[in-house]
Design a protein around this motif. Structure first.
Motif, PDB file in Angstrom:
ATOM      1  N   GLN A 128      40.214-113.609  51.380  1.00 16.88           N
ATOM      2  CA  GLN A 128      41.316-112.591  51.074  1.00 16.88           C
ATOM      3  C   GLN A 128      41.940-112.943  49.658  1.00 16.88           C
ATOM      4  OE1 GLN A 128      44.045-112.794  54.167  1.00 16.88           O
ATOM      5  NE2 GLN A 128      42.982-111.195  55.362  1.00 16.88           N
ATOM      6  N   GLY A 129      42.125-114.191  49.385  1.00 20.34           N
ATOM      7  CA  GLY A 129      42.789-114.363  48.007  1.00 20.34           C
ATOM      8  C   GLY A 129      41.576-113.959  46.926  1.00 20.34           C
ATOM      9  N   MET A 130      40.207-114.138  46.993  1.00 22.30           N
ATOM     10  CA  MET A 130      39.374-113.841  46.179  1.00 22.30           C
ATOM     11  C   MET A 130      39.206-112.280  46.133  1.00 22.30           C
ATOM     12  SD  MET A 130      36.407-116.607  46.933  1.00 22.30           S
ATOM     13  CE  MET A 130      35.123-115.783  46.003  1.00 22.30           C
ATOM     14  N   ALA A 131      39.401-111.556  47.262  1.00 18.92           N
ATOM     15  CA  ALA A 131      39.403-110.410  47.161  1.00 18.92           C
ATOM     16  C   ALA A 131      40.463-109.454  46.480  1.00 18.92           C
ATOM     17  CB  ALA A 131      39.261-109.510  48.753  1.00 18.92           C
ATOM     18  N   VAL A 132      41.692-109.954  46.799  1.00 15.89           N
ATOM     19  CA  VAL A 132      42.973-109.508  46.169  1.00 15.89           C
ATOM     20  C   VAL A 132      42.710-109.715  44.630  1.00 15.89           C
ATOM     21  CG1 VAL A 132      45.203-109.494  45.809  1.00 15.89           C
ATOM     22  CG2 VAL A 132      44.270-109.446  48.050  1.00 15.89           C
ATOM     23  N   ALA A 133      42.320-110.883  44.231  1.00 20.10           N
ATOM     24  CA  ALA A 133      42.393-111.292  42.813  1.00 20.10           C
ATOM     25  C   ALA A 133      41.178-110.383  42.058  1.00 20.10           C
ATOM     26  CB  ALA A 133      41.914-112.658  42.589  1.00 20.10           C
ATOM     27  N   ARG A 134      40.139-110.017  42.764  1.00 17.74           N
ATOM     28  CA  ARG A 134      39.013-109.139  41.964  1.00 17.74           C
ATOM     29  C   ARG A 134      39.583-107.737  42.021  1.00 17.74           C
ATOM     30  NH1 ARG A 134      37.685-113.496  40.352  1.00 17.74           N
ATOM     31  NH2 ARG A 134      35.664-114.646  41.210  1.00 17.74           N
ATOM     32  N   ALA A 135      40.505-107.391  43.007  1.00 17.32           N
ATOM     33  CA  ALA A 135      40.961-106.058  42.907  1.00 17.32           C
ATOM     34  C   ALA A 135      41.799-105.975  41.982  1.00 17.32           C
ATOM     35  CB  ALA A 135      41.621-105.702  44.243  1.00 17.32           C
ATOM     36  N   VAL A 136      42.876-106.904  41.749  1.00 18.80           N
ATOM     37  CA  VAL A 136      43.836-107.005  40.630  1.00 18.80           C
ATOM     38  C   VAL A 136      42.993-106.900  39.293  1.00 18.80           C
ATOM     39  CG1 VAL A 136      45.694-108.178  39.566  1.00 18.80           C
ATOM     40  CG2 VAL A 136      45.796-107.746  42.142  1.00 18.80           C
ATOM     41  N   GLY A 181      40.026-105.663  38.515  1.00 18.29           N
ATOM     42  CA  GLY A 181      39.694-104.350  38.597  1.00 18.29           C
ATOM     43  C   GLY A 181      40.450-103.300  38.040  1.00 18.29           C
ATOM     44  N   VAL A 182      41.687-103.377  38.713  1.00 20.62           N
ATOM     45  CA  VAL A 182      42.652-102.177  38.026  1.00 20.62           C
ATOM     46  C   VAL A 182      43.257-102.656  36.926  1.00 20.62           C
ATOM     47  CG1 VAL A 182      45.133-101.577  38.942  1.00 20.62           C
ATOM     48  CG2 VAL A 182      43.504-101.761  40.769  1.00 20.62           C
ATOM     49  N   SER A 183      43.249-103.927  36.280  1.00 20.24           N
ATOM     50  CA  SER A 183      43.739-104.059  35.011  1.00 20.24           C
ATOM     51  C   SER A 183      42.627-103.596  34.286  1.00 20.24           C
ATOM     52  CB  SER A 183      44.046-105.755  35.043  1.00 20.24           C
ATOM     53  OG  SER A 183      42.923-106.467  34.888  1.00 20.24           O
ATOM     54  N   ARG A 184      41.467-103.647  34.322  1.00 20.50           N
ATOM     55  CA  ARG A 184      40.415-103.190  33.494  1.00 20.50           C
ATOM     56  C   ARG A 184      40.424-101.757  33.408  1.00 20.50           C
ATOM     57  NH1 ARG A 184      35.144-107.111  34.161  1.00 20.50           N
ATOM     58  NH2 ARG A 184      36.330-109.265  33.579  1.00 20.50           N
ATOM     59  N   ASN A 185      40.480-101.252  34.506  1.00 26.64           N
ATOM     60  CA  ASN A 185      40.512 -99.683  35.098  1.00 26.64           C
ATOM     61  C   ASN A 185      41.506 -99.080  35.642  1.00 26.64           C
ATOM     62  OD1 ASN A 185      39.400 -96.956  34.875  1.00 26.64           O
ATOM     63  ND2 ASN A 185      37.612 -97.254  35.664  1.00 26.64           N
ATOM     64  N   PRO A 186      42.671 -98.719  35.072  1.00 29.48           N
ATOM     65  CA  PRO A 186      43.979 -98.224  35.826  1.00 29.48           C
ATOM     66  C   PRO A 186      43.562 -96.839  36.568  1.00 29.48           C
ATOM     67  CG  PRO A 186      44.784 -98.981  33.598  1.00 29.48           C
ATOM     68  CD  PRO A 186      43.085 -99.078  33.629  1.00 29.48           C
ATOM     69  N   GLY A 187      42.844 -96.179  35.979  1.00 26.38           N
ATOM     70  CA  GLY A 187      42.471 -94.648  36.626  1.00 26.38           C
ATOM     71  C   GLY A 187      41.704 -94.779  37.881  1.00 26.38           C
ATOM     72  N   ALA A 188      41.022 -95.978  38.145  1.00 25.66           N
ATOM     73  CA  ALA A 188      40.229 -96.329  39.674  1.00 25.66           C
ATOM     74  C   ALA A 188      41.238 -97.005  40.543  1.00 25.66           C
ATOM     75  CB  ALA A 188      38.945 -97.114  39.306  1.00 25.66           C
ATOM     76  N   SER A 189      42.293 -97.198  40.434  1.00 31.33           N
ATOM     77  CA  SER A 189      43.381 -97.971  41.185  1.00 31.33           C
ATOM     78  C   SER A 189      43.271 -97.417  42.629  1.00 31.33           C
ATOM     79  CB  SER A 189      44.518 -98.011  40.843  1.00 31.33           C
ATOM     80  OG  SER A 189      45.314 -96.896  40.708  1.00 31.33           O
ATOM     81  N   LYS A 212      40.705 -96.006  44.394  1.00 32.44           N
ATOM     82  CA  LYS A 212      39.427 -96.226  45.134  1.00 32.44           C
ATOM     83  C   LYS A 212      39.426 -97.663  45.126  1.00 32.44           C
ATOM     84  CE  LYS A 212      36.539 -92.675  43.560  1.00 32.44           C
ATOM     85  NZ  LYS A 212      35.395 -91.865  42.842  1.00 32.44           N
ATOM     86  N   ILE A 213      39.838 -98.431  44.362  1.00 31.71           N
ATOM     87  CA  ILE A 213      39.885 -99.874  44.101  1.00 31.71           C
ATOM     88  C   ILE A 213      40.663-100.412  45.490  1.00 31.71           C
ATOM     89  CG2 ILE A 213      40.303-102.112  43.241  1.00 31.71           C
ATOM     90  CD1 ILE A 213      39.449-100.753  40.625  1.00 31.71           C
ATOM     91  N   LEU A 214      41.948 -99.786  45.629  1.00 29.70           N
ATOM     92  CA  LEU A 214      42.845-100.128  46.615  1.00 29.70           C
ATOM     93  C   LEU A 214      42.388 -99.773  48.037  1.00 29.70           C
ATOM     94  CD1 LEU A 214      45.823-101.103  47.441  1.00 29.70           C
ATOM     95  CD2 LEU A 214      46.509 -98.701  47.299  1.00 29.70           C
ATOM     96  N   THR A 215      41.796 -98.586  48.178  1.00 34.03           N
ATOM     97  CA  THR A 215      41.246 -98.358  49.384  1.00 34.03           C
ATOM     98  C   THR A 215      39.944 -99.331  49.711  1.00 34.03           C
ATOM     99  OG1 THR A 215      41.647 -95.966  48.864  1.00 34.03           O
ATOM    100  CG2 THR A 215      40.007 -96.310  50.658  1.00 34.03           C
ATOM    101  N   THR A 216      39.305 -99.662  49.066  1.00 38.24           N
ATOM    102  CA  THR A 216      37.960-100.298  49.064  1.00 38.24           C
ATOM    103  C   THR A 216      38.487-101.929  49.443  1.00 38.24           C
ATOM    104  OG1 THR A 216      36.892 -99.141  47.664  1.00 38.24           O
ATOM    105  CG2 THR A 216      35.735-101.257  48.372  1.00 38.24           C
ATOM    106  N   MET A 217      39.515-102.330  48.555  1.00 35.97           N
ATOM    107  CA  MET A 217      39.993-103.688  49.059  1.00 35.97           C
ATOM    108  C   MET A 217      40.846-103.785  50.578  1.00 35.97           C
ATOM    109  SD  MET A 217      43.267-105.748  47.240  1.00 35.97           S
ATOM    110  CE  MET A 217      44.357-104.595  47.901  1.00 35.97           C
ATOM    111  N   MET A 218      41.333-102.771  50.908  1.00 32.25           N
ATOM    112  CA  MET A 218      42.046-102.678  52.284  1.00 32.25           C
ATOM    113  C   MET A 218      40.982-102.707  53.290  1.00 32.25           C
ATOM    114  SD  MET A 218      45.197-102.821  52.105  1.00 32.25           S
ATOM    115  CE  MET A 218      46.598-102.935  50.909  1.00 32.25           C
TER     116      MET A 218
END
Length: 91
Positions: free
Chosen positions: A26-34, A36-44, A46-52
């Motif tokens: 879970q820690g690795m998943a959240v770190a990668r999601a954050v 990804g959001v920092s690199r592309n805020p517009g895709a937050s 989709k990233i949040l949904t996939t992360m959940m």
């Protein structure tokens, strides 16, 4: 060592390993999601949904480990066989 003691140790170690693994995952998943959001805020979104969804799948592993540990402790099919074997050995 008695059968019940071994079951308790097995359940304890199993739950510890399962919780450790899911925590790391879970820690690795959240770190990668954050990341990804920092690199592309517009895709937050989709990233949040996939992360959940991913976190739910990872957490289900911990629930399966808990169920197996509870079966080992309370509904062990080998408990009666082990008790009978211990009675035979004790005689």
């Amino acid at each position: 060592m008695e059968f019940l003691t071994m079951c308790m140790l097995a359940a304890g170690f199993g739950m510890a390993i399962g919780a450790f693994g899911t925590g790391i995952g879970q820690g690795m998943a959240v770190a990668r999601a954050v990341e990804g959001v920092s690199r592309n805020p517009g895709a937050s979104g989709k990233i949040l949904t996939t992360m959940m969804i991913g976190l739910a799948m990872i957490e289900s592993l911990a629930i399966y480990v808990l169920v197996v540990c509870l079966i080992i402790l309370f509904a062990n099919p080998y408990a009666k066989i082990a008790e009978e074997a211990l009675k035979v050995v004790a005689k």
